[in-house]
Design a protein around this motif. Structure first.
Motif, PDB file in Angstrom:
ATOM      1  N   LEU A  70      -0.431  62.557  10.737  1.00 41.74           N
ATOM      2  CA  LEU A  70       0.563  63.356  11.448  1.00 41.74           C
ATOM      3  C   LEU A  70       1.566  64.034  10.524  1.00 41.74           C
ATOM      4  O   LEU A  70       2.225  64.990  10.913  1.00 41.74           O
ATOM      5  N   GLN A  81       2.610  61.597  22.157  1.00 46.42           N
ATOM      6  CA  GLN A  81       1.258  62.154  22.075  1.00 46.42           C
ATOM      7  C   GLN A  81       0.685  62.222  23.487  1.00 46.42           C
ATOM      8  O   GLN A  81       0.741  61.240  24.224  1.00 46.42           O
ATOM      9  N   LYS A 111       9.372  65.586  18.608  1.00 49.92           N
ATOM     10  CA  LYS A 111       8.247  66.502  18.818  1.00 49.92           C
ATOM     11  C   LYS A 111       7.239  65.916  19.812  1.00 49.92           C
ATOM     12  O   LYS A 111       7.030  64.712  19.893  1.00 49.92           O
ATOM     13  N   MET A 138       3.752  58.031  14.254  1.00 48.33           N
ATOM     14  CA  MET A 138       4.536  58.953  15.080  1.00 48.33           C
ATOM     15  C   MET A 138       6.008  58.884  14.708  1.00 48.33           C
ATOM     16  O   MET A 138       6.680  59.917  14.579  1.00 48.33           O
ATOM     17  N   SER A 187       1.120  71.228  18.136  1.00 53.75           N
ATOM     18  CA  SER A 187       0.166  70.132  18.242  1.00 53.75           C
ATOM     19  C   SER A 187      -0.472  69.930  16.882  1.00 53.75           C
ATOM     20  O   SER A 187      -0.373  70.789  16.002  1.00 53.75           O
ATOM     21  N   ARG A 194       9.042  71.045  21.278  1.00 57.71           N
ATOM     22  CA  ARG A 194       9.352  70.051  22.315  1.00 57.71           C
ATOM     23  C   ARG A 194       9.450  70.630  23.730  1.00 57.71           C
ATOM     24  O   ARG A 194       8.735  70.213  24.630  1.00 57.71           O
ATOM     25  N   VAL A 200       7.456  62.356  15.790  1.00 55.50           N
ATOM     26  CA  VAL A 200       6.737  62.663  17.026  1.00 55.50           C
ATOM     27  C   VAL A 200       7.152  61.662  18.096  1.00 55.50           C
ATOM     28  O   VAL A 200       6.969  60.455  17.929  1.00 55.50           O
ATOM     29  N   GLU A 201       7.706  62.159  19.177  1.00 54.27           N
ATOM     30  CA  GLU A 201       8.117  61.273  20.258  1.00 54.27           C
ATOM     31  C   GLU A 201       6.959  60.919  21.176  1.00 54.27           C
ATOM     32  O   GLU A 201       6.850  59.785  21.640  1.00 54.27           O
ATOM     33  N   SER A 227       3.341  67.909  10.720  1.00 52.76           N
ATOM     34  CA  SER A 227       4.748  67.776  11.074  1.00 52.76           C
ATOM     35  C   SER A 227       5.664  68.314   9.982  1.00 52.76           C
ATOM     36  O   SER A 227       6.673  68.974  10.260  1.00 52.76           O
ATOM     37  N   GLU A 244      -4.460  65.643  21.044  1.00 49.32           N
ATOM     38  CA  GLU A 244      -4.586  64.439  20.234  1.00 49.32           C
ATOM     39  C   GLU A 244      -5.639  63.543  20.886  1.00 49.32           C
ATOM     40  O   GLU A 244      -5.498  63.117  22.031  1.00 49.32           O
ATOM     41  N   ILE A 290       3.200  66.374  20.973  1.00 40.88           N
ATOM     42  CA  ILE A 290       1.919  66.942  20.539  1.00 40.88           C
ATOM     43  C   ILE A 290       0.873  66.676  21.615  1.00 40.88           C
ATOM     44  O   ILE A 290       0.837  65.614  22.216  1.00 40.88           O
TER      45      ILE A 290
END
Length: 368
Positions: free
Chosen positions: A297, A55, A4, A47, A288, A319, A52-53, A301, A9, A6
């Motif tokens: 997060l 930010q 993901k 992350m 986001s 993504r 989450v890949e 998520s 942030e 985001i």
């Protein structure tokens, strides 16, 4: 779902983080919020846990827009851009950044934006609503003014995203509207109420007609606008408002198909997301969280990974839309577009799923 991206942030300069956090939190909460805003390197473990890949980081609100002295606002923008560029350079596969600019002088804004994008590698620019100006800070500068055409022309030429974010009102507006109901001035209502006027002002002033390549994003499920599109377009009567500058054959809905995007930041409602998709299509929406103003997060998520969407929509919102719009497949970020659903392990995070649109009361750090 892993991978993901985001993009609302926040960070703050370490020298400002704890003191400015007091605008949004209790004394105790401000200490924690300030630390979270200043700590960028420490976000990676969270992350990873949340799938989450990347930010995309931006200077927290109000940032430069809250500084009424032009020279000081410009210094803050330069300091912020230099600071965050170093953080991104140290870890470009996990972080990208939006530039900060002072909007007192459109020509100066263009110069700093160009430096931040071309020299420092920022993937867009974050503007925290109006620019405070004047000796008492009560003058508000809005970017639908024709003097900002030079700024929009530069945005189009640089081919970058402009992200509009809310901020607290001026003292004058606070005293008129919120003094006796201060709990409404910020994220509960005032943020969207104020920023939506600015967004619609940009659209109805013809910015997208003069600069059709401009791409504008805003968060919190669209700051109320997607859910009022029918009424907006119904009431923007050209016979009644012949001096309105937007193209006569265009509607606000049309601009959502060509120039505007929304994110889910700080608005984790399944029904609202489904409604936004119905109004705008999944191609105009990006996931986001609004970290650290939302608590961690995992909450956002886990919600997103359990929303009953088609897998293509989940992948696009989580993504692909952001990756394409911000060009994150390019160096130095080099994220891979078009990964399969299997590669991203769609359906990954599991946890409590909120009842659709049940009243979901939580304690937020960002408040009145």
């Amino acid at each position: 779902m892993k991978g993901k991206i985001i993009l609302e942030e926040a960070f703050n300069l370490p020298r400002l983080a704890e003191e400015e956090a007091k605008l949004y939190a209790s004394v105790h909460g401000a200490v924690l919020l300030g630390k979270a805003l200043a700590d960028i390197d420490g976000r990676i473990a969270a992350m990873d846990e949340a799938g989450v890949e990347m930010q995309v980081l931006s200077l927290t609100s109000p940032g430069c827009q809250g500084v009424s002295d032009p020279a000081e606002a410009h210094r803050m923008a330069m300091e912020s851009n230099d600071y965050i560029a170093e953080k991104v350079r140290a870890n470009p596969t996990r972080f990208a950044s939006f530039a900060a600019v002072s909007m007192h002088d459109p020509n100066q804004a263009v110069r700093e934006l160009t430096r931040a994008v071309v020299e420092l590698g920022c993937v867009g620019v974050m503007l925290n609503d109006f620019q405070s100006s004047g000796p008492d800070g009560n003058t508000m500068l809005f970017y639908d003014d024709p003097k900002y055409d030079i700024f929009w022309a530069a945005v189009e030429e640089l081919d970058i995203l402009v992200y509009l974010h809310p901020r607290l009102p001026t003292k004058r507006i606070f005293n008129e509207l919120y003094k006796d109901r201060k709990w409404l001035q910020a994220s509960a209502w005032g943020f969207a109420n104020q920023l939506s006027i600015h967004i619609l002002g940009i659209a109805t002033s013809g910015v997208f007609d003069r600069f059709p390549g401009v791409q504008l994003a805003f968060g919190h499920m669209g700051e109320h606008i997607p859910f009022d599109l029918w009424r907006l377009d119904h009431k923007l009567d050209r016979d009644r408002f012949p001096d309105m500058k937007m193209a006569k054959n265009k509607t606000i809905r049309d601009y959502f198909a060509t120039n505007m995007h929304i994110t889910t930041s700080g608005h984790f409602s399944t029904r609202s997301l489904q409604s936004a998709i119905a109004e705008l299509s999944a191609s105009r929406i990006m996931f986001s969280i609004d970290y650290p103003y939302e608590d961690g997060l995992m909450e956002g998520s886990t919600w997103f990974d359990n929303v009953p969407l088609s897998q293509p929509d989940l992948l696009a919102i989580g993504r692909e839309n952001a990756l394409k719009l911000l060009k994150l497949d390019r160096a130095p970020h080099n994220l891979k577009p078009g990964l399969s659903l299997k590669q991203l392990e769609v359906g990954g995070l599991k946890g409590a799923i909120y009842p659709d649109d049940a009243t979901h009361l939580r304690t937020h750090t960002r408040g009145a």
